[in-house]
Design a protein around this motif. Structure first.
Motif, mmCIF file in Angstrom:
data_model
loop_
_atom_site.group_PDB
_atom_site.id
_atom_site.type_symbol
_atom_site.label_atom_id
_atom_site.label_comp_id
_atom_site.label_asym_id
_atom_site.label_seq_id
_atom_site.Cartn_x
_atom_site.Cartn_y
_atom_site.Cartn_z
ATOM 1 N N LEU A 1 1.128 -1.421 -0.105
ATOM 2 C CA LEU A 1 0.028 -0.255 0.027
ATOM 3 C C LEU A 1 0.746 1.119 -0.007
ATOM 4 O O LEU A 1 0.475 2.182 -0.755
ATOM 5 C CB LEU A 1 -1.461 0.318 0.983
ATOM 6 N N ALA A 2 1.703 0.994 0.941
ATOM 7 C CA ALA A 2 2.665 2.199 0.863
ATOM 8 C C ALA A 2 3.546 2.740 -0.276
ATOM 9 O O ALA A 2 3.497 3.807 -1.313
ATOM 10 C CB ALA A 2 4.142 2.235 1.831
ATOM 11 N N ALA A 3 3.529 1.323 -1.319
ATOM 12 C CA ALA A 3 3.979 1.465 -2.626
ATOM 13 C C ALA A 3 3.278 2.266 -3.481
ATOM 14 O O ALA A 3 3.555 2.796 -4.452
ATOM 15 C CB ALA A 3 4.295 0.585 -3.625
ATOM 16 N N VAL A 4 2.237 2.278 -3.729
ATOM 17 C CA VAL A 4 0.525 2.758 -4.139
ATOM 18 C C VAL A 4 0.514 4.072 -3.935
ATOM 19 O O VAL A 4 0.271 5.503 -4.943
ATOM 20 C CB VAL A 4 -0.659 1.938 -4.023
ATOM 21 N N SER A 5 0.570 4.656 -2.533
ATOM 22 C CA SER A 5 0.503 5.598 -2.233
ATOM 23 C C SER A 5 1.855 6.450 -3.122
ATOM 24 O O SER A 5 1.268 7.874 -3.006
ATOM 25 C CB SER A 5 0.691 5.484 -0.534
ATOM 26 N N ALA A 6 2.724 5.939 -2.702
ATOM 27 C CA ALA A 6 3.938 7.057 -3.429
ATOM 28 C C ALA A 6 3.656 7.658 -4.665
ATOM 29 O O ALA A 6 4.936 8.325 -5.344
ATOM 30 C CB ALA A 6 5.325 6.530 -2.913
ATOM 31 N N ARG A 7 3.237 6.552 -5.413
ATOM 32 C CA ARG A 7 2.232 6.624 -7.276
ATOM 33 C C ARG A 7 1.900 7.949 -7.986
ATOM 34 O O ARG A 7 1.597 7.980 -7.888
ATOM 35 C CB ARG A 7 2.712 5.442 -7.367
ATOM 36 N N GLY A 8 0.874 7.573 -6.179
ATOM 37 C CA GLY A 8 -0.086 8.978 -6.643
ATOM 38 C C GLY A 8 -1.046 8.217 -7.582
ATOM 39 O O GLY A 8 -1.523 9.363 -7.590
ATOM 40 N N PHE A 9 -2.326 6.956 -7.082
ATOM 41 C CA PHE A 9 -2.965 6.817 -7.429
ATOM 42 C C PHE A 9 -3.691 7.449 -6.381
ATOM 43 O O PHE A 9 -3.993 7.624 -5.747
ATOM 44 C CB PHE A 9 -2.986 5.666 -7.328
ATOM 45 N N THR B 1 -8.739 3.883 -14.485
ATOM 46 C CA THR B 1 -7.709 4.672 -13.581
ATOM 47 C C THR B 1 -6.284 4.968 -13.710
ATOM 48 O O THR B 1 -6.021 4.967 -14.972
ATOM 49 C CB THR B 1 -7.781 2.539 -12.075
ATOM 50 N N ALA B 2 -5.957 5.206 -12.550
ATOM 51 C CA ALA B 2 -4.123 6.557 -12.262
ATOM 52 C C ALA B 2 -2.971 5.853 -13.342
ATOM 53 O O ALA B 2 -2.984 4.750 -12.010
ATOM 54 C CB ALA B 2 -4.790 7.183 -11.791
ATOM 55 N N ALA B 3 -2.438 6.448 -14.594
ATOM 56 C CA ALA B 3 -0.820 5.370 -13.967
ATOM 57 C C ALA B 3 -0.700 6.412 -14.511
ATOM 58 O O ALA B 3 -0.484 6.380 -16.313
ATOM 59 C CB ALA B 3 -1.000 4.247 -14.314
ATOM 60 N N ALA B 4 0.443 7.964 -14.127
ATOM 61 C CA ALA B 4 1.067 8.886 -14.811
ATOM 62 C C ALA B 4 2.171 7.894 -16.293
ATOM 63 O O ALA B 4 3.105 7.538 -15.554
ATOM 64 C CB ALA B 4 1.482 9.671 -14.409
ATOM 65 N N ALA B 5 1.876 7.887 -17.674
ATOM 66 C CA ALA B 5 3.060 7.170 -18.907
ATOM 67 C C ALA B 5 2.846 8.143 -19.658
ATOM 68 O O ALA B 5 1.926 8.755 -19.915
ATOM 69 C CB ALA B 5 2.455 5.785 -17.915
ATOM 70 N N THR B 6 3.839 7.965 -20.380
ATOM 71 C CA THR B 6 4.082 8.072 -21.443
ATOM 72 C C THR B 6 4.195 7.125 -22.823
ATOM 73 O O THR B 6 4.187 6.436 -22.351
ATOM 74 C CB THR B 6 5.453 9.122 -21.658
ATOM 75 N N ASP B 7 3.310 7.564 -23.753
ATOM 76 C CA ASP B 7 2.910 6.671 -25.287
ATOM 77 C C ASP B 7 4.212 6.657 -25.852
ATOM 78 O O ASP B 7 3.755 8.158 -26.504
ATOM 79 C CB ASP B 7 1.354 7.130 -25.349
ATOM 80 N N SER B 8 4.894 5.805 -25.895
ATOM 81 C CA SER B 8 5.642 6.649 -26.957
ATOM 82 C C SER B 8 5.408 6.734 -28.190
ATOM 83 O O SER B 8 6.615 7.166 -29.014
ATOM 84 C CB SER B 8 7.409 5.547 -27.055
ATOM 85 N N ARG B 9 4.624 5.195 -28.633
ATOM 86 C CA ARG B 9 4.040 5.867 -30.003
ATOM 87 C C ARG B 9 3.543 6.863 -30.725
ATOM 88 O O ARG B 9 3.983 7.321 -31.916
ATOM 89 C CB ARG B 9 3.693 4.266 -30.206
ATOM 90 N N ARG B 10 2.682 7.512 -29.779
ATOM 91 C CA ARG B 10 1.555 8.714 -29.886
ATOM 92 C C ARG B 10 2.798 10.232 -29.766
ATOM 93 O O ARG B 10 2.385 11.195 -29.557
ATOM 94 C CB ARG B 10 1.087 8.694 -29.220
ATOM 95 N N ALA C 1 2.715 11.585 -26.042
ATOM 96 C CA ALA C 1 1.543 11.904 -25.448
ATOM 97 C C ALA C 1 1.394 10.902 -24.226
ATOM 98 O O ALA C 1 1.620 10.785 -23.733
ATOM 99 C CB ALA C 1 0.178 11.353 -25.945
ATOM 100 N N SER C 2 1.747 12.316 -23.052
ATOM 101 C CA SER C 2 1.044 12.190 -21.973
ATOM 102 C C SER C 2 -0.332 11.656 -21.344
ATOM 103 O O SER C 2 -0.806 12.579 -21.942
ATOM 104 C CB SER C 2 2.390 12.902 -21.008
ATOM 105 N N TRP C 3 0.122 11.305 -20.644
ATOM 106 C CA TRP C 3 -1.493 10.346 -20.381
ATOM 107 C C TRP C 3 -1.672 10.696 -18.472
ATOM 108 O O TRP C 3 -0.901 9.680 -18.198
ATOM 109 C CB TRP C 3 -1.903 9.245 -20.826
ATOM 110 N N THR C 4 -2.975 10.701 -17.792
ATOM 111 C CA THR C 4 -2.732 10.238 -16.378
ATOM 112 C C THR C 4 -3.273 8.949 -16.017
ATOM 113 O O THR C 4 -4.107 9.124 -14.935
ATOM 114 C CB THR C 4 -2.847 11.836 -15.126
ATOM 115 N N TRP C 5 -4.157 8.579 -16.745
ATOM 116 C CA TRP C 5 -5.693 7.194 -16.041
ATOM 117 C C TRP C 5 -4.659 6.421 -17.398
ATOM 118 O O TRP C 5 -4.745 6.984 -18.346
ATOM 119 C CB TRP C 5 -6.574 8.331 -16.129
#
Length: 362
Positions: free
Chosen positions: A7-15, A21-30, A32-36
């Motif tokens: 749970l602490a690992a999840v909290s640190a990720r900021g979900f 649901t949320a997952a801050a990431a970048t789609d290298s093919r497009r 584009a950055s996205w947060t869900w």
């Protein structure tokens, strides 16, 4: 792994969102950055990877869930079927729901299916078997179920929850919800979780600190006249310190699974969104079918196909799409005190499509 680390690992990720649901990431093919992300919640457990994994893709594309088969328990202690028997083991996995922190509750069903071998292809001995599936191998045998709490961002997973046995198993359907809670007055990362399902006044509950399933009796919840029970038809939602079980035909029930005496409370959908009480019994009747302009032979437009309750921007929201031109999308936000819904947006999708639509969709 230990609960507090997961749970602490999840909290640190900021979900901070729900099953879209949320997952801050970048789609290298497009680029584009996205947060869900949108998750395809069902899959067949297969492979020998050490842990589950989500292959993230930027919305509106679906992210894919992958679950290794070793996480599934054998169904009620039954041995694995012999490859030459007329029984096949299928491992169906589903992400039942997410917590407010973005953790996923995984449910793996060990299903035994009757599948008669009708031919063989390839080598005379040990060739590929061609089977004809005829249904469940034993209708009296409930499938084995394995439950895990999973962090899709770093692939960390809890120990398998205990098997649900005896009368408790009857209450274990497909509407389990997951809620986390922080200690120290509610501040800091979550340090425990509850998994629960509500059926009338009864709640099936698992608490991480006790490590056991139990049945609790809650107070009576008053439903509208003509609605003897609530039948959830989407995943449970975690919001505002409670779990919400949603019947998309007329409303939702919320309750605190950490309470030893749950006090379920009913919240009705916006007044114009109430559907006839018999929808669950007969699907959509002929009058409603004509009104929806949905005339495919034998097909039924289920509420979950055009309605949804979920958490977005920290609020519980309800959205629905009409079934005739101009296909209006309406979005409502639940008031802070839970007393009613406020209409926030109403958009004609046909106009958006006429103007070119979404750049990623035809």
């Amino acid at each position: 792994m230990p609960l507090h680390r997961l749970l602490a690992a999840v909290s640190a990720r900021g979900f901070r969102r729900s099953l879209s649901t949320a997952a801050a990431a970048t789609d290298s093919r497009r680029g584009a950055s996205w947060t869900w992300y949108l998750l395809d919640k069902t899959t067949m457990a297969a492979g020998s990877a050490p842990a589950p994994e989500v292959s993230f893709d930027s919305p509106p594309s679906l992210s894919q869930l992958h679950v290794p088969e070793h996480l599934a328990k054998h169904s009620c202690g039954l041995p694995l079927p012999d490859p030459d028997d007329d029984v096949v083991r299928l491992l169906a996995c589903k992400a039942c729901c997410s917590s407010q922190d973005g953790l996923l509750l995984l449910n793996i069903h060990d299903i035994r299916v009757a599948a008669t071998i009708v031919a063989r292809q390839g080598a005379e001995q040990g060739g590929d078997r061609v089977r004809q599936f005829t249904g469940l191998a034993d209708l009296s045998q409930l499938p084995g179920m394995s439950h895990y709490v999973f962090n899709p961002c770093n692939r960390e997973i809890s120990s398998c929850l205990p098997e649900i046995e005896g009368p408790k198993k009857i209450l274990a359907g497909f509407n389990l919800g997951l809620l986390t809670r922080a200690g120290s007055g509610g501040f800091g990362p979550p340090d425990r979780y509850a998994v629960a399902e509500m059926e009338g006044r009864l709640m099936l509950r698992f608490l991480s600190e006790t490590g056991e399933w139990e049945i609790l009796e809650g107070s009576r919840c008053q439903l509208p006249a003509g609605r003897p029970r609530l039948l959830p038809n989407q995943e449970a939602v975690a919001w505002n310190g409670k779990l919400w079980w949603v019947d998309l035909t007329f409303g939702a029930i919320c309750a605190d699974p950490f309470s030893d005496r749950p006090e379920p409370r009913f919240v009705q959908l916006p007044s114009g969104s109430m559907l006839p009480a018999h929808i669950h019994e007969k699907g959509v009747d002929e009058v409603v079918r004509r009104a929806l302009n949905f005339n495919l032979e034998g097909s039924i437009l289920e509420p979950h196909m055009y309605r949804r309750v979920g958490v977005s921007g920290g609020w519980l929201r309800y959205v629905e799409v009409s079934h005739k031109e101009p296909f209006v999308l309406s979005s409502f936000k639940l008031d802070a005190d839970g007393s009613g819904w406020t209409l926030e947006h109403r958009v004609a999708l046909s106009k958006l499509w006429a103007d070119g639509g979404h750049p990623w969709l035809p």
